[in-house]
Each structure stands twice: as structure tokens, then as C-alpha cells.
Scaffold this active site. Sequence first.
Site, PDB file in Angstrom:
ATOM      1  N   ARG A  46       0.861  -1.199   0.000  1.00 39.95           N
ATOM      2  CA  ARG A  46       0.000   0.000   0.000  1.00 39.95           C
ATOM      3  C   ARG A  46       0.888   1.237   0.000  1.00 39.95           C
ATOM      4  NH1 ARG A  46      -1.477   1.667   4.645  1.00 39.95           N
ATOM      5  NH2 ARG A  46      -2.213  -0.344   5.420  1.00 39.95           N
ATOM      6  N   TYR A  98     -16.290  16.410 -15.470  1.00 38.44           N
ATOM      7  CA  TYR A  98     -16.737  15.015 -15.528  1.00 38.44           C
ATOM      8  C   TYR A  98     -17.843  14.798 -14.485  1.00 38.44           C
ATOM      9  CZ  TYR A  98     -16.438   9.938 -15.180  1.00 38.44           C
ATOM     10  OH  TYR A  98     -16.733   8.604 -15.158  1.00 38.44           O
ATOM     11  N   ASP A 170      -7.357  18.518 -14.490  1.00 41.73           N
ATOM     12  CA  ASP A 170      -7.688  17.184 -14.998  1.00 41.73           C
ATOM     13  C   ASP A 170      -7.284  17.178 -16.474  1.00 41.73           C
ATOM     14  OD1 ASP A 170      -8.905  14.942 -16.150  1.00 41.73           O
ATOM     15  OD2 ASP A 170     -10.644  15.022 -14.819  1.00 41.73           O
ATOM     16  N   LYS A 195      -8.559   6.106 -19.666  1.00 47.66           N
ATOM     17  CA  LYS A 195      -8.883   6.605 -21.006  1.00 47.66           C
ATOM     18  C   LYS A 195      -7.657   6.477 -21.923  1.00 47.66           C
ATOM     19  CE  LYS A 195     -12.562   7.366 -18.632  1.00 47.66           C
ATOM     20  NZ  LYS A 195     -12.933   8.665 -18.062  1.00 47.66           N
TER      21      LYS A 195
END
Length: 378
Positions: A46, A98, A170, A195
Site C-alpha cells: 500500500r 466530468y 484534470d 482513457k
Amino acid sequence: MRRKTQLIHGGIAGDPNTGAVSVPIYQVSTYKQDGVGGHKGFEYSRTGNPTRHALEELIKDLEGGHAGFAFGSGMAAITAVMMLFNSGDHVLLTDDVYGGTYRVMSKVLNRFGIDSTFVDTSNLDNIEKEIKPNTKAIYLETPTNPLLKVTDIAGAAQIAKKHGLLTIVDNTFSTPYWQNPLELGSDIVLHSATKYLGGHSDVVAGLVVVNSEKLAEDLHFVQNSTGGVLGPQDSWLLMRGIKTLGIRMEEHEASTAKIVQFLGDHPAVSKVYYPGLESHPNHEIAKKQGRGFGGMVSFDVGSEANADKLLGNVKYFTLAESLGAVESLISVPARMTHASIPAERRAELGITDGLVRISIGLEDAEDLIEDLQQALQK
Ligand SMILES: *Cc1c(COP(=O)(O)O)cnc(C)c1O
């Protein structure tokens, strides 16, 4: 190193121990210590994993930043960035962000006292007007989804600096191949790597790059504390996708130019949204701050019924959410990606029922044009 070379040789290339030219998938959770604290840089996956680390180094290099971070999705990346703020803080965001970003700000993070305002940041005057005493950051998405509005990143970052705010961008639609927000003055750049970066519709991931040691420490603290990390298999898949980002983006760009021209000439299409069009209101700034306009196009066919007819008749465009893949995708934002935005808000933004969004894939552009041609005729 030029961009296409950096995609192959940036970050950590290969494995010095074996000579493997691809970074190995370290499918491991924990690491042996030679005495307490005597580790080789990794303690627990992690906190850090060598495969994820190689990806994080790569995106850091591609965006020209100080440190990179990989998360289990774009939304996990965005949420982690927002956790840099405290209860009582306010963030100013681009209005047609978004849908998931709008949702997490207005339905989740608001419950933890992080307040947000959405404004049309493509007009910089709107930003200055909405800054409050507790505003801590300006969050831009450019170009936007689905109306492809473009914000002047350098201009917005200048306003942010004047007020002591962070600028977050973004960069999903442009990718670091076309646009580098950190070089334009922003502090944090993030991606839905699901994407274009991944590019093959086979991985969900998010990436963040920050421009300072302080932000790197703070974000690593959040990443390690909240744990939304990307696994080693997906980190490897993403590095594999990124190697071909350059040639893919060049091809998406060339095909998109042809399709935009076709749509602009078609009588059934009332409006085409694409920042590469000279008639696009933000064309000049798009040209100035990026090296390409991307493979996303929206257009209006006038009504929900017309949109449904088009969706029902295309052969090569897959009806699906998402974008940036080798496959061309088609969607109706009002009922899909932006369905979580209330109807009256959608109307305000101009996301009509006849608005169709396409993500141009890597099929032959002539096939895609013929496909749209026959579907629009019906
Ligand atoms: C898809 C998308 C996101 C969310 O990313 P996920 O990987 O789906 O969580 C954020 N921003 C933009 C611009 C997107 O297209």
C-alpha cells in the site's frame, strides 16, 4: 529526450536484476526486512510497490513534475487530491467537469465540509469573481466533457497564485502527449488513466503528478492513509499502454480532423464541438497551450429520437461510456456520463438530449466516416 522516446525510456525502464526489458509485475504485498527498518525501499505494497513505483516515475517524467502517484481509478485520484483540503475549505471548479467529479464534490465531499462552486472557467473573469476567503484551489478540466470548452491554464494559474491558491488540472482529454499543465503554472495534474493513457479499454486507473516536495509528502500521506492504490498488474498494463501513447494520439488526431470536417458539412448535424475548429470560441487558447486538439468530438443531431436512430444504426462506434480507446465509442451524455447531473443543470450547461459524443478510435477514418454517413441518413 523527445516525447515519443520518453514514453519508451522515461521512468524506470526494464529490470536491472535480470535484464528483462519490461518492468516485472511484483505481485507481492510485503517485503523481508534485515532487522527492524532494514528494508530495500519497500515495506508494504500500500505504501509502495516496485511495479507501481515504475509507473509513478514514468508519469512524473511525462508531466515534468516532482512526484507521481497511481490510484485504483480516476475518481480515487481526484478524491485523494481533494483530501489535501480540510473541512471548511472551498474549491472552485470548471462547470462542466466530468459527472463523477461533480458527484463526489456535491454529494460526498460536501458531507465532510469541503465546499465547492462550479463556474465557466473558460472565461477567466468568472474565476476571480467566485474566489471566497476560504477558497483553497482552482480545479480545471480542459478541454471539458462533453462540450470541449477550453480554459487558459496559465491565465487561471496566475489568478490562483495571486490569491495563494493551488491550481489542479484534470488532463485526461489531452494527455501529457499534447498538454503539460505543470509547465503552464499549475501545481497538480491528474488523469483518468482509464482513457487514453491505458488506451485499450482494459484497465481502470488514476494518476496524479505534483510539482513540489511538500505536495508530494502530503499526497503520499493521503495515498498511504486512505489506500486507494493501483495494483501491480494494472500498473504494468498501464505502462504497456503508455508506450504507444504518442503514435495513438497522432493517429486519433489525424482521423478526428477528417471526421470533424465531415460532420460540419452534414445537413443533419446542427452543431459540432471541437477545439481544433477555427470557429470554436476557445480555438486560439487551445492552439497556444497544447500541441494537439484530441480525439473527442460532440455534435448535436437535434433531438433524443435522432440521437437514438444514430446510435441504433452505427456499426463501428460502440455505444459505451468511457473514451480514449482503440475502439471508437459513441454516447449520449444527457442519459449516460452526465445522467448524475440534474436535468435543469444540464440544460443550463447546454448538454441537450440531441447531443452525441464520439471518441474517435484507431479504425480507418474512411470506415468511420462511411459508418456515420449511413447512420445519419436513416
Ligand atoms: C473518466 C473520467 C474521470 C474518472 O475516471 P475513472 O477512471 O472512471 O474513475 C475523471 N475525469 C475525466 C475527464 C474522465 O473522463
